[in-house]
Design an enzyme around this catalytic site. Structure first.
Site, short mmCIF file in Angstrom:
data_model
loop_
_atom_site.label_atom_id
_atom_site.label_comp_id
_atom_site.label_asym_id
_atom_site.label_seq_id
_atom_site.Cartn_x
_atom_site.Cartn_y
_atom_site.Cartn_z
N GLN A 54 0.80 -1.23 0.00
CA GLN A 54 0.00 0.00 0.00
C GLN A 54 0.83 1.28 0.00
O GLN A 54 0.31 2.36 -0.25
CB GLN A 54 -0.94 -0.01 1.21
N HIS A 148 1.21 -9.48 4.29
CA HIS A 148 0.07 -8.56 4.37
C HIS A 148 -0.64 -8.56 3.01
O HIS A 148 -0.41 -7.72 2.15
CB HIS A 148 0.54 -7.15 4.75
N ASN A 192 -1.64 -11.20 7.95
CA ASN A 192 -2.54 -10.10 8.20
C ASN A 192 -3.96 -10.52 7.79
O ASN A 192 -4.21 -10.86 6.62
CB ASN A 192 -2.13 -8.88 7.35
N GLU A 193 -4.85 -10.55 8.73
CA GLU A 193 -6.28 -10.78 8.48
C GLU A 193 -6.57 -11.97 7.57
O GLU A 193 -7.24 -11.83 6.54
CB GLU A 193 -6.91 -9.52 7.88
C1 BGC Z 1 -6.08 -4.02 6.16
C2 BGC Z 1 -5.41 -2.80 5.59
C3 BGC Z 1 -6.45 -1.86 5.04
C4 BGC Z 1 -7.36 -1.43 6.19
C5 BGC Z 1 -8.39 -0.38 5.85
C6 BGC Z 1 -7.37 -3.76 6.87
O1 BGC Z 1 -8.28 -4.68 6.40
O2 BGC Z 1 -5.17 -4.77 6.91
O3 BGC Z 1 -4.49 -3.22 4.63
O4 BGC Z 1 -5.94 -0.78 4.36
O5 BGC Z 1 -8.02 -2.56 6.69
O6 BGC Z 1 -9.17 -0.74 4.77
#
Ligand code: BGC
Length: 445
Positions: A54, A148, A192-193
């Site tokens: 990002q 990520h 990440n998530e």
């Molecule tokens: C993610 C980020 C994202 C943020 C806001 C999260 O889901 O880890 O990469 O930019 O939310 O949208």
């Protein structure tokens, strides 16, 4: 001056788990915002978060780079040079330190480390090592995300997480990264998530349809029968594959070097029940619990990433109450979400919590300041109730590429001029500084 001579060290995993590092701050004098009561302790990791794709720019070997370019893309615009963070990281890290943060979260990009299958970029390894060193030189504890969202294009073209070889590919990358960077890492998460696909499908079961053309075009561009990125595939199968990879990655990374706390981060909403909680409880179990239990079994902390709440009645999701307003992401403005999500994550995982992302998409920085104040106040309530919260990272450090939504949603503490890339801290960045624990951090080995 003294501050610059200090060096951050890896947080001791034993100290972290026993809470001794946390106690160091319990006695710290805090810079209280006007509304803070003196008796509460604040989390000890105080930072802002970014991700490589990002912010770095020109991640040309990543799967998402290709997805942005193909016909039928769901991405509003190209990431292009993003924030040019790959070149500007030293200035940005110094800027984060000047804002009084004590930690900085960023990701290592697999597609830079291994741009083609089996080809290792020593330039990329040296780059991330220098980023980690820059954090230490600036007295910021580096909080690293191994993965990520973005993966190498070759990985997506070989089936991504749907491929039976996925975990082996990922484990090799983890082993190399851990060997190259572990001695410089203070705290890390593997994924990440990894539950985001499930969360999105729950909110919008038809959302996968829009991706079909885009993925078919990407497969064609790679002369491959398939192309699978982090939001594709059967969520149940992908989850099983990733949980098994997480268990193995934990052992690989844990075998050193470095003895830092290693966890997972989850995409969460604060799930509130309207009336009978059964449907809400079912949703939580479906979207979070496999990961929360995986972390409970093997994991040093659970990372909570939360931006809003979600209301569930007996028959499913209920819209936000009349009078509430939406952020530019279309989510209800509800800063207190952080409290509810931390309580749930802690209760199921039984692990210490780090808020690894929390923030708001808005063009109006006063709204962001309001969000931060209310979020921290709600976090303090959870801390006062004994929830073991060890850190808070605001998302995001910079205005950056918000994936399919492009550059429009502004989530940063710092604005970035799209042409000149000039950084300008917003008042919310200074507010976060004022809320930060004043006493210097003492990192235990
Ligand atoms: C993610 C980020 C994202 C943020 C806001 C999260 O889901 O880890 O990469 O930019 O939310 O949208």
């Amino acid at each position: 001056m003294t501050r610059h001579r200090q060096r951050t060290k890896a947080l001791s995993r034993r100290g972290f788990l026993s809470g001794t590092t946390c106690n160091l701050l319990a006695s710290a004098s805090l810079a209280h915002a006007e509304h803070h009561s003196a008796s509460l302790t604040l989390p000890f990791l105080w930072g802002a978060a970014t991700s490589g794709y990002q912010t770095e720019g020109n991640s040309t070997n990543a799967d998402i780079w290709l997805l942005e370019q193909v016909n039928g893309t769901i991405f509003k615009e190209h990431s292009g040079s993003a924030d040019d963070f790959y070149a500007c990281y030293r200035q940005d890290i110094a800027l984060a330190a000047s804002l009084g943060l004590n930690s900085f979260r960023f990701s290592i990009e697999w597609s830079r480390i291994e741009p083609e299958q089996g080809t290792i970029s020593h330039e990329a390894i040296a780059h991330y090592q220098d980023m980690l060193r820059a954090c230490h030189e600036n007295n910021l504890a580096p909080c690293v995300t191994y993965s990520h969202f973005a993966c190498p294009r070759w990985f997506a073209a070989s089936g991504g997480w749907e491929s039976p070889d996925a975990a082996d590919h990922f484990l090799r990358y983890c082993e190399l990264s851990s060997r190259s960077f572990g001695h410089l890492i203070s705290v890390a998460s593997v994924f990440n998530e990894p539950n985001l696909h499930k969360l999105i499908l729950h909110a919008n079961p038809l959302s996968d349809r829009a991706k079909t053309t885009m993925l078919a075009q990407a497969a064609r561009a790679c002369h491959s029968p398939t192309f699978s990125y982090y939001l594709s595939g059967d969520p149940q199968r992908v989850e099983a594959a990733m949980i098994s990879a997480w268990r193995r990655a934990y052992d690989v990374i844990r075998s050193g070097p470095g003895q830092y706390p290693l966890g997972l981060t989850l995409a969460m909403t604060d799930d509130q029940a309207i009336g009978d909680p059964a449907a809400r409880d079912h949703k939580r179990a479906e979207i979070y619990d496999a990961w929360l239990y995986a972390c409970r079994e093997k994991g040093d902390f659970i990372g909570v990433q939360v931006y809003t709440r979600s209301l569930t009645g007996p028959h499913g999701t209920v819209p936000p109450p009349a009078g509430s307003h939406s952020t530019t992401m279309g989510w209800e403005f509800y800063p207190e979400c952080v409290e509810g999500a931390c309580r749930y994550a802690a209760s199921v995982s039984q692990r210490p919590v780090i808020v690894t992302e929390n923030g708001v998409a808005t063009d109006n920085d006063s709204e962001r300041q309001d969000y931060i104040r209310r979020a921290i106040t709600s976090l303090e309530r959870a801390v006062a109730d004994g929830i073991d919260i060890r850190g808070y990272y605001h998302w995001s450090f910079l205005d950056s590429f918000e994936w399919a939504a492009g550059y429009r949603p502004l989530m940063g503490l710092i604005s970035v001029d799209p042409k000149t890339k000039k950084r300008t801290p917003k008042p919310s960045a200074f507010l976060l500084r004022n809320l930060c624990p004043k006493k210097s951090m003492i990192w235990q080995l």
